[in-house]
Design a protein around this motif. Structure first.
Motif, mmCIF file in Angstrom:
data_model
loop_
_atom_site.group_PDB
_atom_site.id
_atom_site.type_symbol
_atom_site.label_atom_id
_atom_site.label_comp_id
_atom_site.label_asym_id
_atom_site.label_seq_id
_atom_site.Cartn_x
_atom_site.Cartn_y
_atom_site.Cartn_z
ATOM 1 N N SER A 59 30.557 14.133 -22.363
ATOM 2 C CA SER A 59 31.745 15.368 -21.730
ATOM 3 C C SER A 59 33.087 14.759 -21.780
ATOM 4 C CB SER A 59 31.068 15.373 -20.077
ATOM 5 O OG SER A 59 29.927 15.307 -20.151
ATOM 6 N N TRP A 73 21.630 15.940 -18.984
ATOM 7 C CA TRP A 73 22.587 15.371 -18.223
ATOM 8 C C TRP A 73 21.687 13.765 -18.105
ATOM 9 C CZ3 TRP A 73 18.582 13.350 -14.648
ATOM 10 C CH2 TRP A 73 17.737 14.431 -14.738
ATOM 11 N N ARG A 74 22.322 13.004 -17.575
ATOM 12 C CA ARG A 74 21.438 11.419 -17.566
ATOM 13 C C ARG A 74 22.106 11.095 -16.242
ATOM 14 N NH1 ARG A 74 18.967 8.408 -21.268
ATOM 15 N NH2 ARG A 74 19.388 10.337 -23.162
ATOM 16 N N TRP A 128 17.003 11.393 -17.505
ATOM 17 C CA TRP A 128 17.855 12.511 -18.076
ATOM 18 C C TRP A 128 16.255 13.438 -18.030
ATOM 19 C CZ3 TRP A 128 15.013 7.684 -19.533
ATOM 20 C CH2 TRP A 128 14.872 7.984 -20.935
ATOM 21 N N TYR A 131 20.136 19.836 -19.276
ATOM 22 C CA TYR A 131 20.945 20.194 -18.924
ATOM 23 C C TYR A 131 21.419 21.832 -17.801
ATOM 24 C CZ TYR A 131 26.378 18.937 -18.108
ATOM 25 O OH TYR A 131 27.524 18.997 -17.453
ATOM 26 N N TYR A 134 21.579 19.748 -14.469
ATOM 27 C CA TYR A 134 22.155 19.254 -13.658
ATOM 28 C C TYR A 134 22.590 19.003 -11.555
ATOM 29 C CZ TYR A 134 26.928 17.013 -13.161
ATOM 30 O OH TYR A 134 27.308 15.522 -13.258
ATOM 31 N N GLU A 135 22.674 20.395 -11.896
ATOM 32 C CA GLU A 135 23.495 20.284 -10.375
ATOM 33 C C GLU A 135 22.334 20.495 -9.636
ATOM 34 O OE1 GLU A 135 26.413 20.598 -9.642
ATOM 35 O OE2 GLU A 135 28.033 20.992 -11.365
ATOM 36 N N ARG A 138 21.866 16.348 -9.621
ATOM 37 C CA ARG A 138 22.216 15.482 -9.013
ATOM 38 C C ARG A 138 22.187 15.714 -7.483
ATOM 39 N NH1 ARG A 138 27.522 15.767 -7.443
ATOM 40 N NH2 ARG A 138 29.091 14.220 -8.151
#
Length: 379
Positions: A59, A73-74, A128, A131, A134-135, A138
């Protein structure tokens, strides 16, 4: 499982390193910085292998409001309360596998892949997934972690862990010389990492090869096995391991570091080179001269910053094998002749900082509890 992967040039010099994940029988993911990633891509494209590959670039550091699109994502959940957070997110117990083993856990009603990690010296996981989730993922992790004091860690704070755990992230990739590497240099983009990577620090040489390092100098000697073929094997077989420089932590004298900050308020001359917090790097690859009591250069200090946990300024260095743990050396902080023209360098003076040669990792929990490997060699 996963392994730390350290590619070398035909001359046995380190290009970079990263983590290679073995996901399935013929599926691997490599995660790390550009030098080793570019080398892998070059081998994939030119080595005559039967394979498919995909490059999921990191990113941007400053997206300026633009959407960030990645394949994966990770996240990492690390720290003394990490496993409590992990099991709350999962909705039940999660087996603590051996270090660097892969498994799965449940997040927001879906399975995600995990790597048993421990960046903070305690059992933790790297996770992971796709993506587009992601939100949601998280948010789930942060909500579950509230009662345990979980905080999102910024990119600069994240890097300070390397000081405590003993990983040197950015040695100069040893690819700028040698006819065998000419095809690789011509393959690399003119605006890529290798073209723009800046050297910084008090050590200065006209010979770029003086900045190259072999695996032993970076603490990776135990990775070197001659039971298989690999690029650089013949060169490494000729090296006498015991005579190579070794990786250490340097614990800087607080009084001398305080002088660096005090100089910002002196008006009669230039300050010392700014020591940024928590990471003091001001270029891509750092090489500050390390001097013995007689003023001889005995190595390089390569990655510097401040550890809030240890309340010390620390740096990771490679030094001559005769330099003993517990001895005092001097780090020359700042560039000669008032500094270079890099935009990250303002006019400054050099200062000699006293430092105590200390083990790697500096963090005692990491040194005593990590799985056997380069981090635990000083036990």
């Amino acid at each position: 499982m996963a392994k730390q992967f350290v590619p070398c040039t035909p001359a046995g010099r380190v290009i970079g390193d990263g983590i290679l994940f073995h996901l399935d029988e013929e599926e691997f993911v490599w995660v790390g910085r550009n030098p080793a990633a570019n080398w892998l891509q070059f081998q994939a494209e030119t080595g005559g292998y039967k394979l498919d590959f995909d490059y999921d670039d990191r990113s941007p550091g400053r997206p300026y409001g633009k959407a960030v699109t990645r394949n994966v994502w990770r996240f990492q959940i690390q720290g003394p309360n990490a496993w409590q957070v992990i099991e709350k997110v999962n909705g039940g117990p999660v087996e603590q596998l051996k270090f660097f083993r892969l498994a799965e856990m449940n997040v927001s009603g879906r399975p995600v892949r995990t790597l048993r990690h421990g960046m903070a010296g305690e059992p933790g996981l790297e996770l992971w997934g796709p993506y587009e989730t992601y939100e949601e993922v998280r948010g789930t992790i942060l909500e579950a972690g509230k009662e345990f004091g979980l905080e999102p860690c910024g990119a600069r704070a994240y890097a300070s862990n390397a000081l405590e755990s003993g990983w040197i992230p950015s040695p100069l990739p040893a690819i700028y010389t040698g006819e065998e590497l000419r095809p690789y240099r011509e393959w690399l983009p003119a605006d890529g990492y290798e073209a723009g990577a800046s050297l910084y620090g008090s050590y200065v040489s006209e010979n770029i090869e003086d900045y190259y390092l072999n695996p032993w100098e970076l603490g990776y000697g135990q990775f070197v096995k001659f039971d298989h073929d690999f690029i650089g094997r013949e060169a490494l077989e000729q090296i006498e391991a015991d005579s190579q420089r070794k990786k250490v932590t340097l614990a800087w004298e607080g009084e001398d570091v305080a002088k660096i900050f005090a100089s910002l308020f002196e008006t009669d001359e230039d300050p010392y080179q700014f020591f940024d917090l928590p990471i003091a790097n001001y270029g891509a690859a750092g090489y500050d001269s390390v001097l013995d009591p007689d003023g001889n250069c005995v190595g390089y200090s390569m990655f510097s910053g401040y550890s809030a946990n240890e309340r010390r300024a620390l740096s990771l260095a490679t030094v001559d094998p005769a330099v003993e743990i517990g001895s005092e050396v001097t780090v020359v902080w700042g560039e000669p002749n008032g500094g270079t023209r890099k935009l990250t360098v303002e006019p400054h003076r050099q200062i000699e900082v006293r430092a105590l040669v200390s083990p790697v990792p500096y963090s005692e929990p990491a040194r005593l509890s990590y799985a056997e490997g380069w981090r635990t060699a000083s036990r």
